[in-house]
Design a protein around this motif. Structure first.
Motif, PDB file in Angstrom:
ATOM      1  N   MET A   1      -6.394  -6.725   5.674  1.00  0.00           N
ATOM      2  CA  MET A   1      -6.800  -5.399   5.226  1.00  0.00           C
ATOM      3  C   MET A   1      -8.317  -5.252   5.295  1.00  0.00           C
ATOM      4  O   MET A   1      -8.806  -4.180   5.576  1.00  0.00           O
ATOM      5  CB  MET A   1      -6.280  -5.172   3.813  1.00  0.00           C
ATOM      6  CG  MET A   1      -6.458  -3.770   3.319  1.00  0.00           C
ATOM      7  SD  MET A   1      -5.475  -2.518   4.150  1.00  0.00           S
ATOM      8  CE  MET A   1      -3.864  -2.908   3.583  1.00  0.00           C
ATOM      9  N   ARG A   2      -9.005  -6.345   5.050  1.00  0.00           N
ATOM     10  CA  ARG A   2     -10.471  -6.301   5.075  1.00  0.00           C
ATOM     11  C   ARG A   2     -10.988  -5.865   6.441  1.00  0.00           C
ATOM     12  O   ARG A   2     -11.895  -5.040   6.537  1.00  0.00           O
ATOM     13  CB  ARG A   2     -11.021  -7.674   4.692  1.00  0.00           C
ATOM     14  CG  ARG A   2     -12.519  -7.762   4.686  1.00  0.00           C
ATOM     15  CD  ARG A   2     -12.963  -9.119   4.103  1.00  0.00           C
ATOM     16  NE  ARG A   2     -14.289  -9.504   4.488  1.00  0.00           N
ATOM     17  CZ  ARG A   2     -15.409  -9.006   3.967  1.00  0.00           C
ATOM     18  NH1 ARG A   2     -15.337  -8.080   3.044  1.00  0.00           N
ATOM     19  NH2 ARG A   2     -16.587  -9.427   4.374  1.00  0.00           N
ATOM     20  N   VAL A   4      -9.517  -4.001   8.632  1.00  0.00           N
ATOM     21  CA  VAL A   4      -9.235  -2.569   8.814  1.00  0.00           C
ATOM     22  C   VAL A   4     -10.283  -1.734   8.087  1.00  0.00           C
ATOM     23  O   VAL A   4     -10.794  -0.753   8.625  1.00  0.00           O
ATOM     24  CB  VAL A   4      -7.813  -2.219   8.312  1.00  0.00           C
ATOM     25  CG1 VAL A   4      -7.582  -0.725   8.283  1.00  0.00           C
ATOM     26  CG2 VAL A   4      -6.759  -2.906   9.162  1.00  0.00           C
ATOM     27  N   ARG A   5     -10.614  -2.128   6.868  1.00  0.00           N
ATOM     28  CA  ARG A   5     -11.623  -1.387   6.102  1.00  0.00           C
ATOM     29  C   ARG A   5     -12.997  -1.449   6.783  1.00  0.00           C
ATOM     30  O   ARG A   5     -13.706  -0.447   6.849  1.00  0.00           O
ATOM     31  CB  ARG A   5     -11.694  -1.906   4.669  1.00  0.00           C
ATOM     32  CG  ARG A   5     -10.478  -1.530   3.834  1.00  0.00           C
ATOM     33  CD  ARG A   5     -10.536  -2.135   2.437  1.00  0.00           C
ATOM     34  NE  ARG A   5     -11.689  -1.711   1.679  1.00  0.00           N
ATOM     35  CZ  ARG A   5     -11.731  -0.655   0.853  1.00  0.00           C
ATOM     36  NH1 ARG A   5     -10.657   0.097   0.703  1.00  0.00           N
ATOM     37  NH2 ARG A   5     -12.824  -0.362   0.190  1.00  0.00           N
ATOM     38  N   SER A  32      -6.623   2.047   3.088  1.00  0.00           N
ATOM     39  CA  SER A  32      -5.948   0.894   2.479  1.00  0.00           C
ATOM     40  C   SER A  32      -4.546   1.266   2.006  1.00  0.00           C
ATOM     41  O   SER A  32      -3.574   0.538   2.262  1.00  0.00           O
ATOM     42  CB  SER A  32      -6.758   0.361   1.291  1.00  0.00           C
ATOM     43  OG  SER A  32      -7.984  -0.164   1.722  1.00  0.00           O
ATOM     44  N   GLU A  33      -4.419   2.375   1.312  1.00  0.00           N
ATOM     45  CA  GLU A  33      -3.113   2.815   0.794  1.00  0.00           C
ATOM     46  C   GLU A  33      -2.130   3.083   1.929  1.00  0.00           C
ATOM     47  O   GLU A  33      -0.977   2.663   1.880  1.00  0.00           O
ATOM     48  CB  GLU A  33      -3.267   4.072  -0.064  1.00  0.00           C
ATOM     49  CG  GLU A  33      -3.928   3.847  -1.395  1.00  0.00           C
ATOM     50  CD  GLU A  33      -3.065   3.077  -2.386  1.00  0.00           C
ATOM     51  OE1 GLU A  33      -1.838   2.961  -2.194  1.00  0.00           O
ATOM     52  OE2 GLU A  33      -3.627   2.585  -3.369  1.00  0.00           O
ATOM     53  N   VAL A  35      -2.196   2.106   5.180  1.00  0.00           N
ATOM     54  CA  VAL A  35      -1.839   0.919   5.968  1.00  0.00           C
ATOM     55  C   VAL A  35      -0.882   0.041   5.157  1.00  0.00           C
ATOM     56  O   VAL A  35       0.118  -0.449   5.685  1.00  0.00           O
ATOM     57  CB  VAL A  35      -3.092   0.144   6.425  1.00  0.00           C
ATOM     58  CG1 VAL A  35      -2.718  -1.217   7.006  1.00  0.00           C
ATOM     59  CG2 VAL A  35      -3.870   0.969   7.446  1.00  0.00           C
ATOM     60  N   PHE A  36      -1.160  -0.130   3.879  1.00  0.00           N
ATOM     61  CA  PHE A  36      -0.263  -0.903   3.022  1.00  0.00           C
ATOM     62  C   PHE A  36       1.138  -0.285   3.040  1.00  0.00           C
ATOM     63  O   PHE A  36       2.138  -0.996   3.187  1.00  0.00           O
ATOM     64  CB  PHE A  36      -0.809  -0.972   1.593  1.00  0.00           C
ATOM     65  CG  PHE A  36       0.102  -1.696   0.648  1.00  0.00           C
ATOM     66  CD1 PHE A  36       0.148  -3.086   0.628  1.00  0.00           C
ATOM     67  CD2 PHE A  36       0.919  -0.999  -0.223  1.00  0.00           C
ATOM     68  CE1 PHE A  36       1.002  -3.756  -0.239  1.00  0.00           C
ATOM     69  CE2 PHE A  36       1.776  -1.660  -1.089  1.00  0.00           C
ATOM     70  CZ  PHE A  36       1.819  -3.044  -1.107  1.00  0.00           C
ATOM     71  N   ARG A  40       4.447  -2.087   4.376  1.00  0.00           N
ATOM     72  CA  ARG A  40       5.448  -2.358   3.325  1.00  0.00           C
ATOM     73  C   ARG A  40       6.779  -1.678   3.590  1.00  0.00           C
ATOM     74  O   ARG A  40       7.834  -2.245   3.372  1.00  0.00           O
ATOM     75  CB  ARG A  40       4.900  -1.911   1.980  1.00  0.00           C
ATOM     76  CG  ARG A  40       5.856  -2.148   0.837  1.00  0.00           C
ATOM     77  CD  ARG A  40       5.209  -1.796  -0.483  1.00  0.00           C
ATOM     78  NE  ARG A  40       6.156  -1.966  -1.558  1.00  0.00           N
ATOM     79  CZ  ARG A  40       6.270  -1.137  -2.565  1.00  0.00           C
ATOM     80  NH1 ARG A  40       5.487  -0.088  -2.655  1.00  0.00           N
ATOM     81  NH2 ARG A  40       7.147  -1.357  -3.511  1.00  0.00           N
TER      82      ARG A  40
END
Length: 120
Positions: A1-2, A4-5, A32-33, A35-36, A40
């Motif tokens: 995720m890092r 991507v940010r 972040s939300e 992509v998660f 998921r």
């Protein structure tokens, strides 16, 4: 995720948006939300997401696409906490959230628009 940010922050900065601004913080939380959520809730074998960043018509537009064919119903009742947060952040910047079919293949793209300060 890092990663991507970081790449999203770099893309936003390339459009001249102040990297330390609250708008950038909001956009990074949205990425972040989304992509998660894409990873998921993805169908088996569809756990990748594509992030796009554009600026057009005075708006910062964040797109997160996946290959999961299940569409998100933004109108149908209460949203999950992540989507509610995304909608609230967009609203803080006179923006909105929409979902549509992916540009390529099956799947969907969630678009989040933020009005750029001074562009309205």
């Amino acid at each position: 995720m890092r990663a991507v940010r970081i790449s999203t922050a770099e893309a936003i900065a390339s459009f001249g948006v102040n990297p330390g601004s609250a708008l950038v913080d909001a956009a990074l939380l949205v990425v972040s939300e989304l992509v998660f959520n894409a990873v998921r809730h993805a169908a088996e074998g569809c756990s990748e997401a594509e992030v796009t960043v554009t600026v057009a018509a005075g708006q910062l537009v964040i797109g997160v696409g996946d290959q999961d064919p299940h569409m998100i119903d933004l109108e149908g009742g209460p949203r999950g906490g992540g989507l509610q947060t995304v909608a609230e952040l967009a609203s803080e910047y006179a923006g909105d959230v929409s979902v549509g079919p992916a540009a390529k293949g099956q799947g969907k793209t969630v678009l989040v628009r933020f009005q750029l300060p001074g562009a309205g």
